[in-house]
Design an enzyme around this catalytic site. Sequence first.
Site, mmCIF file in Angstrom:
data_model
loop_
_atom_site.group_PDB
_atom_site.id
_atom_site.type_symbol
_atom_site.label_atom_id
_atom_site.label_comp_id
_atom_site.label_asym_id
_atom_site.label_seq_id
_atom_site.Cartn_x
_atom_site.Cartn_y
_atom_site.Cartn_z
ATOM 1 N N THR A 1 0.821 -1.206 0.000
ATOM 2 C CA THR A 1 0.000 0.000 0.000
ATOM 3 C C THR A 1 0.859 1.262 0.000
ATOM 4 O O THR A 1 0.546 2.226 -0.696
ATOM 5 C CB THR A 1 -0.945 -0.009 1.216
ATOM 6 O OG1 THR A 1 -1.734 -1.205 1.164
ATOM 7 C CG2 THR A 1 -1.856 1.203 1.236
ATOM 8 N N GLU A 2 1.927 1.240 0.767
ATOM 9 C CA GLU A 2 2.777 2.421 0.896
ATOM 10 C C GLU A 2 3.625 2.686 -0.345
ATOM 11 O O GLU A 2 3.752 3.829 -0.768
ATOM 12 C CB GLU A 2 3.706 2.289 2.108
ATOM 13 C CG GLU A 2 3.005 2.374 3.446
ATOM 14 C CD GLU A 2 2.567 3.784 3.826
ATOM 15 O OE1 GLU A 2 2.837 4.749 3.080
ATOM 16 O OE2 GLU A 2 1.938 3.922 4.886
ATOM 17 N N SER A 3 4.251 1.638 -0.908
ATOM 18 C CA SER A 3 5.257 1.873 -1.947
ATOM 19 C C SER A 3 5.159 0.954 -3.163
ATOM 20 O O SER A 3 5.937 1.112 -4.094
ATOM 21 C CB SER A 3 6.643 1.696 -1.347
ATOM 22 O OG SER A 3 6.859 0.328 -1.017
#
Length: 188
Positions: free
Chosen positions: A63-65
């Site tokens: 989700t982040e990267s």
Amino acid sequence: MRIRTWLKVLIIGLLTAIGVYAVFTSDWFQKKYMYPFLYQEAVYTYALERELDPFLVTGVIRTESKFISEARSPKGALGLMQIMPETGRWIAEQLGETEYMTADLIDPDLNIRFGSWYLASLKKEFGGNEVLILAAYNGGRGNVKQWIERYGWSKDFDDIQQIPFKETREYVEKVMFSKKRYIELYGR
């Protein structure tokens, strides 16, 4: 003659659509393109060391990267788990890392180690509640503490739709969905 040609085109189109759907939904395609599981050794090592679910950590990374180790957010968060520089410095202090530099957050191993440590600190603070842990990871632990107080959330809180920040609400949903898909694709 026209009906026959139209029927052939329809059948070819239908078979093509079925084939594309079968490939797209196959575990192979999903693992390779949608839900890769890079850095498995580091994820398992640091997640298990901190008593975290490795699939939760993986969901955060996706989700982040999207597993891009050099990722940088517009707000300045860095690396796989998108750690803010000041948070990275604080984590380094907590871990006794005297040689730490902000640029180190691009290193996948260090980023996963720091991000797992931070998730574990949130896990301890919020009694293991994954919704609150993820809300704090994205929206800040101070905000989550305020929401708990203001809205009377219990340690069993799980109604993601009650999270006041839209970005945080959507973030928690995305991570939880990714965690579920990783479990389905890679097993427990």
